[in-house]
Motif scaffolding. Structure first.
Motif, short mmCIF file in Angstrom:
data_model
loop_
_atom_site.label_atom_id
_atom_site.label_comp_id
_atom_site.label_asym_id
_atom_site.label_seq_id
_atom_site.Cartn_x
_atom_site.Cartn_y
_atom_site.Cartn_z
N GLY A 56 0.41 -1.67 -0.27
CA GLY A 56 -0.06 0.12 -0.42
C GLY A 56 0.61 1.54 -0.12
N ARG A 57 1.99 0.73 -0.25
CA ARG A 57 3.16 2.04 -0.18
C ARG A 57 3.87 2.55 -1.95
N ASP A 58 3.82 3.78 -2.13
CA ASP A 58 4.75 3.97 -2.82
C ASP A 58 6.38 4.27 -2.87
N TYR A 59 7.04 3.45 -3.89
CA TYR A 59 8.64 3.30 -3.73
C TYR A 59 9.28 3.96 -5.23
N GLU A 60 10.21 4.83 -5.19
CA GLU A 60 10.77 4.82 -5.90
C GLU A 60 12.49 4.19 -5.96
N VAL A 61 12.66 4.05 -6.92
CA VAL A 61 14.48 3.81 -6.96
C VAL A 61 14.59 4.94 -7.65
N VAL A 62 15.63 5.17 -7.51
CA VAL A 62 17.11 5.88 -8.84
C VAL A 62 18.48 5.74 -8.91
N PHE A 63 18.76 5.15 -9.87
CA PHE A 63 20.77 5.30 -9.78
C PHE A 63 20.61 6.49 -10.61
N PHE A 110 5.50 6.49 6.50
CA PHE A 110 5.64 7.09 5.37
C PHE A 110 4.73 6.72 4.37
N GLU A 111 4.44 7.97 3.71
CA GLU A 111 3.53 7.50 2.33
C GLU A 111 3.98 6.32 0.89
#
Length: 600
Positions: free
Chosen positions: A199-206, A237-238
């Motif tokens: 239920g949470r949004d995640y981002e991955v930045v390389f 956190f959301e």
């Protein structure tokens, strides 16, 4: 302009200053090749005689005073009409600006950002990594006011942060400076992924090229991000951002309020041992989102950015996070039981070979962390809040499991801390002891005295036996010689990095910094020194020729014996149901060994 001030003053009858105030940050990154940027900060109107402006002297997640203000030049302050204001430097990270009348204050300065390894600030032609502690000044008067950050960046750059996006794609907003300082920005030429977990949004930045498998990393981060419920009952956190740097040598990681930054040399991802180091670090920083960022010891609440913040519970903030990191990976099926126990065995082996465990407690180490410089003295006379904090957590976990007949574990302690001591609260030693008492029905003061405020040495054999585990050096019963000497590890350098306390070399008077020249009169090389010692047996007396303060001298020492091979953890043969149940309650896995105690 005078009318505007009057209008604002009149409006203040109906609206508080904090309702209207907003600190505006602007940073120009359009000429990044020389690691330079221009920063402008506009502070709301102040009616005081002076305005104090600060750049922190440390950054969150690194308990050490840093020379962050050394990257500032061309400091300038003006009023809201553009008139220059007098100012003076009043402390390491402090500027005091004189005000003749109520006015907004605009501060500008040049920023030099070439500190990638400290994870504070780095700007080059491909990106900018900006941690506010080394980039954006603040005023204590407006620390709780809303902030707006806008960036001017080269064409083609993409910008990401755990903060909420502002009105443009290169701007961000935060409720106050404390959120800003714990929400770093990564902008530049990068690769971006997103996923959803629990239920949470995640981002991955390389950022940076390397031999990493981005798809595998995102898959494993998705698994990790879904396992938090084994410790805590909700999320602080959301949305969360994993920032990953593939570097030319810098390594390390830092936790933040809603994100983390992880650095590893660009070709140190593919080998399994390297990947395990990376993914364990990612798990560590993710756990910190609760332990430290959502709840933390009183000494760190609120953060004092201008001086060291002392607490004897850093072992719990950092060591307990290290303790949980691989448990999360094991439960998420990212690592195997064999890999989990191999890591634990290494930690135990390092502890057994660290004389400092007999000298310093983890509570004292926590208080000493701000001045800890490592090296020979730290190894021989100190412990580490991460490694020994891990083992203190292990001991506490096993005690709780035993005392509560497996009904409660150390995870419950952290669940309770999160429930009862969310920021802006902070917890203290008595709070932790009270939680332990409430869970176990027992007084944990004696345990605390023997394990936390006093140096401790665990009886690992009896401790691990509760979970049906045994320590072993494998099938080999051979031994090797032991001198207590450790070289720097540098190519062609026979200088001693440290000498283990009470070892043969220590008793012979050899000290760190000595340079070895010969063994029994014959020259040795860096590559050949270890092999040369293997020519001898325990009990043999050898003569070392060394340079001590540039003076050539001979020293005799008698070699001792030590086990040969790597320490390992195996299962007992014919484990009891109680041992299997203990392991299950501890790690959440079924018995992973065959009848001979080997991993299935």
């Amino acid at each position: 302009m005078k009318v505007s001030k009057l209008a604002i003053f009149t409006a203040g009858i109906f609206f508080s200053a904090s309702t209207l105030a907003e600190v505006q940050y602007q940073i120009d990154l359009t000429q990044p090749q020389h690691h330079l940027a221009k920063v402008n900060v506009t502070f709301p109107e102040s009616s005081a005689d002076t305005l104090t402006v600060n750049l922190p002297v440390w950054r969150t997640g690194k308990y050490a005073v840093l020379p962050l203000a050394d990257g500032v030049r061309l400091f300038k302050a003006t009023d809201d009409d553009g008139n220059a204001l007098n100012w003076q430097r009043t402390a390491t990270g402090e500027w005091t600006i004189e005000l003749q009348e109520p006015t907004e204050v605009n501060v500008s300065y040049q920023l030099y950002a070439n500190d990638l390894g400290t994870r504070v600030r780095h700007i080059d032609e491909s990106h900018a990594y900006l941690d506010a502690s080394g980039v954006f000044m603040y005023s204590p008067e407006f620390r709780q006011d809303k902030v707006n950050v806008s960036m001017t960046v080269p064409k083609g750059w993409q910008s990401y942060s755990g903060m909420e996006s502002g009105r443009s794609k290169h701007s961000f907003v935060a409720d106050n400076y404390d959120v800003l300082i714990d929400s770093p920005i990564e902008t530049g030429v990068n690769t971006h992924y997103s996923f959803e977990a629990d239920g949470r949004d995640y981002e991955v930045v390389f950022w940076g090229e390397g031999n990493y498998d981005a798809e595998q990393i995102v898959t494993d981060l998705t698994k990790i991000s879904s396992t938090a419920e084994v410790i805590w009952d909700d999320y602080p956190f959301e949305r969360y951002v994993y920032m990953i740097h593939a570097t030319s040598g810098a390594r390390g990681a830092t936790e933040h309020l809603n994100s983390t930054i992880i650095q590893l040399p660009r070709f140190n991802f593919r080998e399994r041992k390297d990947y395990l180091r990376f993914i364990s670090t990612a798990s560590h920083e993710f756990i910190h989102t609760w332990n430290v960022k959502a709840y933390r010891p009183e000494g760190l609440v609120p953060y004092d950015y201008q001086k060291a913040s002392m607490t004897e519970l850093l072992w719990m903030a950092e060591g307990s996070t290290s303790y949980f990191q691989n448990q999360l990976l094991l439960r998420a099926d990212v690592i195997t039981p064999k890999e989990f126990f191999a890591d634990l065995a290494k930690r135990i082996d390092r502890n057994l070979n660290k004389p400092g465990r007999e000298i310093q407690s983890v509570a004292e180490a926590s208080l000493n962390e701000w001045t800890n410089t490592g090296g020979d003295y730290a190894i021989n006379h100190g412990v580490n809040i991460y490694s020994e904090g891990y083992l203190a957590s292990l001991s506490l976990d096993f005690n709780l499991l035993a005392d509560t007949e497996l009904a409660h574990s150390y995870r419950d302690v952290h669940r309770k801390l999160y429930q009862d001591f969310k920021l802006p609260k902070g917890y203290n030693v008595d709070d932790v002891k009270n939680i332990l008492a409430s869970l176990s029905g027992k007084d944990y003061q004696p345990w605390w005295q023997s394990h936390i405020t006093s140096p401790f040495s665990l009886e690992f054999d009896s401790l691990l036996a509760q979970a049906g585990l045994v320590l072993s050096y494998g099938d080999s019963e051979k031994a090797t010689v032991y001198s207590g000497l450790t070289l720097t590890g540098q190519h062609n350098d026979l200088t001693l990095a440290h000498v283990t306390r009470n070892s043969p070399a220590w008793l012979a008077g050899i000290v760190a910094g000595n340079e070895i020249i010969a063994v029994n009169g014959l020259k040795v090389t860096t590559a050949g020194f270890k092999k040369r010692l293997e020519d001898f047996n325990a009990g043999d007396e050898i003569e070392l020729t060394i340079f001590n303060n540039d003076k050539l001298t001979q020293v005799s020492l008698t070699l001792e014996e030590q086990p040969k091979g790597d320490l390992a953890i195996e299962g007992v043969s014919n484990p009891t149901n109680a041992q299997k149940a203990f392991l299950k309650a501890w790690l959440g896995i079924d018995w992973p060994f065959d009848d001979a105690g080997k991993f299935i």
